[in-house]
Write a protein that holds these residues in place. Structure first.
Motif, PDB file in Angstrom:
ATOM      1  N   LEU A 233      11.307  42.457 -49.950  1.00 20.12           N
ATOM      2  CA  LEU A 233      10.922  42.350 -48.540  1.00 20.12           C
ATOM      3  C   LEU A 233      11.673  43.366 -47.680  1.00 20.12           C
ATOM      4  O   LEU A 233      11.087  43.999 -46.788  1.00 20.12           O
ATOM      5  CB  LEU A 233      11.152  40.928 -48.037  1.00 20.12           C
ATOM      6  CG  LEU A 233      10.243  39.878 -48.677  1.00 20.12           C
ATOM      7  CD1 LEU A 233      10.709  38.474 -48.317  1.00 20.12           C
ATOM      8  CD2 LEU A 233       8.792  40.100 -48.282  1.00 20.12           C
TER       9      LEU A 233
ATOM     10  N   SER B 168      11.879  40.161 -39.979  1.00 22.55           N
ATOM     11  CA  SER B 168      11.556  39.977 -41.389  1.00 22.55           C
ATOM     12  C   SER B 168      12.816  39.981 -42.252  1.00 22.55           C
ATOM     13  O   SER B 168      12.985  39.123 -43.129  1.00 22.55           O
ATOM     14  CB  SER B 168      10.606  41.094 -41.849  1.00 22.55           C
ATOM     15  OG  SER B 168      10.318  40.996 -43.218  1.00 22.55           O
TER      16      SER B 168
ATOM     17  N   ILE C 204       5.509  35.239 -51.643  1.00 16.96           N
ATOM     18  CA  ILE C 204       6.854  34.675 -51.748  1.00 16.96           C
ATOM     19  C   ILE C 204       6.939  33.314 -51.078  1.00 16.96           C
ATOM     20  O   ILE C 204       7.535  32.376 -51.627  1.00 16.96           O
ATOM     21  CB  ILE C 204       7.900  35.667 -51.171  1.00 16.96           C
ATOM     22  CG1 ILE C 204       8.017  36.874 -52.125  1.00 16.96           C
ATOM     23  CG2 ILE C 204       9.251  35.002 -50.955  1.00 16.96           C
ATOM     24  CD1 ILE C 204       8.781  38.046 -51.553  1.00 16.96           C
ATOM     25  N   LEU C 205       6.320  33.176 -49.915  1.00 17.72           N
ATOM     26  CA  LEU C 205       6.356  31.879 -49.224  1.00 17.72           C
ATOM     27  C   LEU C 205       5.577  30.808 -49.989  1.00 17.72           C
ATOM     28  O   LEU C 205       5.993  29.641 -50.034  1.00 17.72           O
ATOM     29  CB  LEU C 205       5.830  32.021 -47.793  1.00 17.72           C
ATOM     30  CG  LEU C 205       6.744  32.795 -46.842  1.00 17.72           C
ATOM     31  CD1 LEU C 205       6.069  32.984 -45.488  1.00 17.72           C
ATOM     32  CD2 LEU C 205       8.095  32.110 -46.693  1.00 17.72           C
TER      33      LEU C 205
ATOM     34  N   ASN D 105      11.143  44.528 -38.496  1.00 21.64           N
ATOM     35  CA  ASN D 105      12.078  44.589 -39.623  1.00 21.64           C
ATOM     36  C   ASN D 105      13.288  43.688 -39.413  1.00 21.64           C
ATOM     37  O   ASN D 105      13.776  43.065 -40.360  1.00 21.64           O
ATOM     38  CB  ASN D 105      12.540  46.029 -39.856  1.00 21.64           C
ATOM     39  CG  ASN D 105      11.681  46.736 -40.858  1.00 21.64           C
ATOM     40  OD1 ASN D 105      11.695  46.403 -42.030  1.00 21.64           O
ATOM     41  ND2 ASN D 105      10.918  47.710 -40.393  1.00 21.64           N
TER      42      ASN D 105
ATOM     43  N   TRP E 245       5.112  38.760 -48.368  1.00 14.47           N
ATOM     44  CA  TRP E 245       5.617  37.561 -47.673  1.00 14.47           C
ATOM     45  C   TRP E 245       4.793  36.328 -48.034  1.00 14.47           C
ATOM     46  O   TRP E 245       5.338  35.259 -48.321  1.00 14.47           O
ATOM     47  CB  TRP E 245       5.603  37.767 -46.154  1.00 14.47           C
ATOM     48  CG  TRP E 245       6.924  38.183 -45.610  1.00 14.47           C
ATOM     49  CD1 TRP E 245       7.253  39.392 -45.073  1.00 14.47           C
ATOM     50  CD2 TRP E 245       8.111  37.383 -45.536  1.00 14.47           C
ATOM     51  NE1 TRP E 245       8.569  39.396 -44.684  1.00 14.47           N
ATOM     52  CE2 TRP E 245       9.123  38.172 -44.953  1.00 14.47           C
ATOM     53  CE3 TRP E 245       8.426  36.085 -45.916  1.00 14.47           C
ATOM     54  CZ2 TRP E 245      10.409  37.695 -44.731  1.00 14.47           C
ATOM     55  CZ3 TRP E 245       9.716  35.603 -45.701  1.00 14.47           C
ATOM     56  CH2 TRP E 245      10.694  36.415 -45.115  1.00 14.47           C
TER      57      TRP E 245
ATOM     58  N   VAL F 169       3.492  44.510 -47.171  1.00 15.50           N
ATOM     59  CA  VAL F 169       4.657  43.661 -46.883  1.00 15.50           C
ATOM     60  C   VAL F 169       4.189  42.257 -46.511  1.00 15.50           C
ATOM     61  O   VAL F 169       4.783  41.259 -46.945  1.00 15.50           O
ATOM     62  CB  VAL F 169       5.542  44.272 -45.768  1.00 15.50           C
ATOM     63  CG1 VAL F 169       6.703  43.343 -45.433  1.00 15.50           C
ATOM     64  CG2 VAL F 169       6.059  45.634 -46.184  1.00 15.50           C
ATOM     65  N   GLY F 170       3.129  42.171 -45.736  1.00 19.75           N
ATOM     66  CA  GLY F 170       2.577  40.862 -45.380  1.00 19.75           C
ATOM     67  C   GLY F 170       2.116  40.092 -46.606  1.00 19.75           C
ATOM     68  O   GLY F 170       2.366  38.883 -46.725  1.00 19.75           O
TER      69      GLY F 170
ATOM     70  N   ALA G 133      14.292  37.015 -44.484  1.00 22.67           N
ATOM     71  CA  ALA G 133      14.456  37.239 -45.923  1.00 22.67           C
ATOM     72  C   ALA G 133      15.871  36.888 -46.378  1.00 22.67           C
ATOM     73  O   ALA G 133      16.068  36.359 -47.478  1.00 22.67           O
ATOM     74  CB  ALA G 133      14.133  38.693 -46.271  1.00 22.67           C
TER      75      ALA G 133
ATOM     76  N   GLU H  18      13.375  38.996 -54.578  1.00 18.20           N
ATOM     77  CA  GLU H  18      12.431  38.753 -53.482  1.00 18.20           C
ATOM     78  C   GLU H  18      12.971  39.311 -52.167  1.00 18.20           C
ATOM     79  O   GLU H  18      12.246  39.957 -51.410  1.00 18.20           O
ATOM     80  CB  GLU H  18      12.160  37.255 -53.335  1.00 18.20           C
ATOM     81  CG  GLU H  18      11.433  36.655 -54.516  1.00 18.20           C
ATOM     82  CD  GLU H  18      11.461  35.149 -54.502  1.00 18.20           C
ATOM     83  OE1 GLU H  18      10.441  34.555 -54.910  1.00 18.20           O
ATOM     84  OE2 GLU H  18      12.486  34.559 -54.087  1.00 18.20           O
ATOM     85  N   THR H  19      14.236  39.061 -51.901  1.00 22.22           N
ATOM     86  CA  THR H  19      14.858  39.577 -50.678  1.00 22.22           C
ATOM     87  C   THR H  19      14.831  41.100 -50.679  1.00 22.22           C
ATOM     88  O   THR H  19      14.477  41.725 -49.678  1.00 22.22           O
ATOM     89  CB  THR H  19      16.310  39.063 -50.546  1.00 22.22           C
ATOM     90  OG1 THR H  19      16.282  37.640 -50.548  1.00 22.22           O
ATOM     91  CG2 THR H  19      16.962  39.568 -49.273  1.00 22.22           C
TER      92      THR H  19
END
Length: 120
Positions: A56, A39, A113-114, A36, A110, A106-107, A43, A52-53
């Motif tokens: 995450l 991550s 979002i990436l 966390n 990510w 969560v992955g 973030a 987005e932040t």
């Protein structure tokens, strides 16, 4: 009103005690806390939108919550009996799966979002 505030305070104390129990007894919680921090740091550092932040960060907290629920399941199962039983193993495995599925979510967030960040 004062009685309600006392109840809220007591619930916070019980919740903190539960979290401390998981922290002290489950090494996996420390691993999730480290994940966390990494991550959450990324973030915040990356040029992401507020939503987005927030997504995450919330996802990371949800993994911690799932780990707490998993520990609760394990404690109840172990308290009922120390015998090796299929139902007990299945309950523990399902709790573990809940943590894993939450972490995968969560992955996935990510990755999506990436990809959006790279596409710009």
């Amino acid at each position: 009103m004062l009685n309600q505030l006392r109840r809220i305070k007591q619930r916070a104390i019980w919740s903190w005690a539960g979290f401390l129990h998981v922290y002290r007894t489950e090494g996996s919680l420390m691993q999730w806390l480290v994940a966390n921090v990494i991550s959450g740091g990324l973030a915040i550092a990356l040029p992401l939108g507020t939503a987005e932040t927030a997504l995450l960060l919330m996802g990371g907290v949800m993994v911690l919550a799932a780990e707490c629920v998993n520990t609760a399941i394990e404690r109840v199962v172990d308290d009922i009996s120390t015998e090796i039983r299929d139902a007990a193993r299945q309950a523990k495995d399902c709790g573990s799966a809940a943590v894993a599925v939450t972490a995968v979510a969560v992955g996935v967030a990510w990755v999506v979002i990436l990809i959006g960040l790279v596409r710009g």
